[in-house]
Design a protein around this motif. Structure first.
Motif, PDB file in Angstrom:
ATOM      1  N   GLU A 295       0.853  -1.189   0.000  1.00 19.61           N
ATOM      2  CA  GLU A 295       0.000   0.000   0.000  1.00 19.61           C
ATOM      3  C   GLU A 295       0.887   1.237   0.000  1.00 19.61           C
ATOM      4  N   TYR A 296       0.485   2.234  -0.803  1.00 16.62           N
ATOM      5  CA  TYR A 296       1.256   3.462  -0.984  1.00 16.62           C
ATOM      6  C   TYR A 296       0.367   4.692  -0.778  1.00 16.62           C
ATOM      7  N   TRP A 297       0.979   5.783  -0.308  1.00 17.34           N
ATOM      8  CA  TRP A 297       0.372   7.100  -0.486  1.00 17.34           C
ATOM      9  C   TRP A 297       0.605   7.500  -1.935  1.00 17.34           C
ATOM     10  N   PHE A 298      -0.432   7.965  -2.636  1.00 16.18           N
ATOM     11  CA  PHE A 298      -0.190   8.538  -3.958  1.00 16.18           C
ATOM     12  C   PHE A 298      -0.800   9.935  -4.099  1.00 16.18           C
ATOM     13  N   PHE A 299      -1.637  10.331  -3.145  1.00 18.90           N
ATOM     14  CA  PHE A 299      -2.063  11.725  -3.006  1.00 18.90           C
ATOM     15  C   PHE A 299      -1.759  12.162  -1.577  1.00 18.90           C
ATOM     16  N   TYR A 300      -0.928  13.192  -1.443  1.00 17.72           N
ATOM     17  CA  TYR A 300      -0.504  13.649  -0.115  1.00 17.72           C
ATOM     18  C   TYR A 300      -0.007  15.086  -0.232  1.00 17.72           C
ATOM     19  N   ASN A 301       0.676  15.575   0.770  1.00 18.09           N
ATOM     20  CA  ASN A 301       1.219  16.940   0.807  1.00 18.09           C
ATOM     21  C   ASN A 301       0.150  18.000   1.076  1.00 18.09           C
ATOM     22  N   THR A 302      -1.001  17.574   1.595  1.00 21.79           N
ATOM     23  CA  THR A 302      -2.082  18.489   1.941  1.00 21.79           C
ATOM     24  C   THR A 302      -2.991  17.820   2.968  1.00 21.79           C
ATOM     25  N   ASN A 303      -3.689  18.650   3.739  1.00 22.79           N
ATOM     26  CA  ASN A 303      -4.696  18.117   4.671  1.00 22.79           C
ATOM     27  C   ASN A 303      -6.104  18.149   4.074  1.00 22.79           C
ATOM     28  N   LYS A 304      -6.238  18.661   2.855  1.00 20.15           N
ATOM     29  CA  LYS A 304      -7.562  18.831   2.258  1.00 20.15           C
ATOM     30  C   LYS A 304      -8.104  17.548   1.643  1.00 20.15           C
ATOM     31  N   PHE A 305      -7.236  16.611   1.329  1.00 17.15           N
ATOM     32  CA  PHE A 305      -7.624  15.301   0.801  1.00 17.15           C
ATOM     33  C   PHE A 305      -6.378  14.420   0.812  1.00 17.15           C
ATOM     34  N   SER A 306      -6.564  13.136   0.582  1.00 19.42           N
ATOM     35  CA  SER A 306      -5.432  12.217   0.485  1.00 19.42           C
ATOM     36  C   SER A 306      -5.876  10.971  -0.260  1.00 19.42           C
ATOM     37  N   GLY A 307      -4.907  10.184  -0.719  1.00 17.70           N
ATOM     38  CA  GLY A 307      -5.238   8.978  -1.467  1.00 17.70           C
ATOM     39  C   GLY A 307      -4.183   7.905  -1.285  1.00 17.70           C
ATOM     40  N   LYS A 308      -4.637   6.649  -1.349  1.00 22.32           N
ATOM     41  CA  LYS A 308      -3.735   5.501  -1.224  1.00 22.32           C
ATOM     42  C   LYS A 308      -3.965   4.545  -2.396  1.00 22.32           C
ATOM     43  N   ARG A 309      -2.908   3.845  -2.763  1.00 20.09           N
ATOM     44  CA  ARG A 309      -2.978   2.826  -3.811  1.00 20.09           C
ATOM     45  C   ARG A 309      -2.597   1.479  -3.214  1.00 20.09           C
ATOM     46  N   ILE A 310      -3.435   0.459  -3.482  1.00 18.43           N
ATOM     47  CA  ILE A 310      -3.148  -0.898  -3.013  1.00 18.43           C
ATOM     48  C   ILE A 310      -2.825  -1.779  -4.217  1.00 18.43           C
ATOM     49  N   ASN A 311      -1.716  -2.491  -4.150  1.00 17.77           N
ATOM     50  CA  ASN A 311      -1.356  -3.495  -5.146  1.00 17.77           C
ATOM     51  C   ASN A 311      -1.404  -4.865  -4.468  1.00 17.77           C
ATOM     52  N   ILE A 312      -2.238  -5.780  -4.997  1.00 18.99           N
ATOM     53  CA  ILE A 312      -2.387  -7.101  -4.398  1.00 18.99           C
ATOM     54  C   ILE A 312      -1.981  -8.156  -5.416  1.00 18.99           C
ATOM     55  N   ASN A 313      -1.127  -9.078  -5.004  1.00 18.98           N
ATOM     56  CA  ASN A 313      -0.638 -10.131  -5.888  1.00 18.98           C
ATOM     57  C   ASN A 313      -1.766 -11.079  -6.293  1.00 18.98           C
ATOM     58  N   PRO A 314      -1.620 -11.814  -7.395  1.00 21.46           N
ATOM     59  CA  PRO A 314      -2.626 -12.801  -7.798  1.00 21.46           C
ATOM     60  C   PRO A 314      -2.930 -13.785  -6.657  1.00 21.46           C
ATOM     61  N   GLY A 315      -4.210 -13.951  -6.354  1.00 23.37           N
ATOM     62  CA  GLY A 315      -4.606 -14.861  -5.284  1.00 23.37           C
ATOM     63  C   GLY A 315      -4.401 -14.313  -3.885  1.00 23.37           C
TER      64      GLY A 315
END
Length: 395
Positions: A295-315
């Motif tokens: 799991e990664y932060w991919f939207f950050y550097n602000t308190n107005k919103f934020s976002g995370k990216r999840i990468n899950i392996n097959p299975g």
């Protein structure tokens, strides 16, 4: 409102705190679409309305277009026997969706995720800061971009940001005026710097910042607003209506100040920052690694919103536990999110709102595909108090 609240309460109970959502397609008439949103070719062109260039995700924001269409931009809840917008649901049952405490201090979800997809680079423009947006009854629009991997980046995959620093240092802001007054070409771009749109990379863009996004398909997270002023007259072969320069300017200000009023709306501190790249470039930051997922932060550097990216392996599996309400977009793969089926590219099951209760209890995600699963999570203001900030570079 009572009937809406009852319907939401019933659906949340049935789905264990989750709400399935439908895509919100948004047309724009100032540029042609890039046609990478997964729709059939025949569905992009909408005649006088232009073409479908954007998909808004878990949206409670009405699109502000010249030709107004009921509910354009507003996400619909995927629920049987009732047509219900997410906006109406949040207004009728804020405590059930956002949590009792959060809903006391926040009027709504306070953010707008979207995918934008244009054939040409967008015009050089700003989104007004709050002091100017409120004059026309709008919210400010801070935003951030992420360029997903594995897609055609288009004919002009670079974004112009800000102005050359000397323009601010030497108080030469009026250099931008002739291009706005004459309104005939793209010469205003000579005053900005272009940065390559690298897949898997991104930028944070405060309100009032001059920018002209390139043609890479872009995932955007922003404040819940559709306010802007276009400063560039021509993109590709098309001359853009000058009405878009003054779209969110009061008539009295336009009459008194003309094009100069736009200069007052620009965030010159950010736009003229000699360390713009260092202070606004936001590559993903790793949060958690397990045997089957990252799991990664991919939207950050602000308190107005934020976002995370999840990468899950097959299975693989991943347990998503958060501090408050959020929504997801399934970008790649298929499987389950809690008890709900999810599948990227299937518009019936690629978008979910996760209520406060479900978020804090946690949801298990299972990748049932033979390929990697990618899920994007979007949060509004003040949900993640641990969001990272870039090191500040100063001149």
């Amino acid at each position: 409102m009572k009937n809406i609240r009852e319907a939401i309460e019933k659906e949340l109970e049935k789905r264990k705190g989750l709400l399935k959502l439908k895509p919100a397609w948004v047309a724009r008439d100032f540029l042609p679409p890039g046609k990478r949103l997964g729709l059939p070719e025949s569905e992009y062109n909408l005649g006088e309305r232009g073409g479908i260039c954007e998909r808004w995700v878990a949206s409670t924001t009405k699109a502000d277009n010249k030709i107004s269409v009921p509910n354009e931009g507003l996400s619909m809840i995927n629920i049987d026997d009732i047509e219900l917008t997410l906006k109406d649901a949040v207004e009728a049952a804020p405590d059930l969706i956002m949590g009792e405490e959060y809903s006391k201090t926040h009027k709504g979800l306070g953010r707008l995720p979207k995918i934008f997809d244009y054939e040409e680079r967008l015009p050089y423009h700003i989104h007004q800061m709050q002091e100017h947006a409120k004059l026309v009854g709008c919210n400010s629009k801070e935003e951030a971009y992420y360029f997903p991997e594995g897609l055609d980046t288009g004919k002009a995959p670079d974004t112009y940001f800000g102005v050359h620093p000397y323009i601010v240092e030497e108080n030469k802001q009026e250099l931008l005026l002739p291009a706005m007054i004459n309104w005939k070409d793209d010469s205003i771009l000579q005053f900005a710097k272009a940065f390559k749109q690298i897949p898997g990379d991104g930028f944070h863009v405060p309100s009032g910042t001059l920018h002209a996004p390139g043609t890479a398909l872009t995932i955007e997270l922003q404040e819940d607003s559709d306010v802007f002023a276009m400063l560039q007259a021509k993109c590709g072969p098309k001359l853009i209506s000058k009405d878009l320069l003054f779209k969110d300017v009061r008539d009295e200000d336009k009459k008194t100040h003309g094009e100069k009023i736009i200069l007052d709306m620009i965030n010159w501190e950010v736009s003229g920052d000699p360390y713009f790249y260092e202070n606004r470039h936001t590559p993903p930051i790793i949060i958690t690694t397990t045997n089957t997922a990252e799991e990664y932060w991919f939207f950050y550097n602000t308190n107005k919103f934020s976002g995370k990216r999840i990468n899950i392996n097959p299975g693989g599996k991943y347990f998503s536990k958060e501090k408050g309400v959020y929504n997801i977009l399934v970008w790649k793969g298929k499987g389950t999110f809690g008890e709900l089926k999810i599948e990227a590219g299937n518009f019936d099951c690629d978008e979910i709102l996760v209520s406060h209760k479900a978020a804090i209890n946690g949801v298990e995600i299972v990748n049932q595909d033979n390929n990697e699963m990618i899920i994007y999570k979007f949060f509004g203001p003040d949900i993640n108090d641990d969001v990272p900030f870039l090191k500040k570079y100063k001149n």
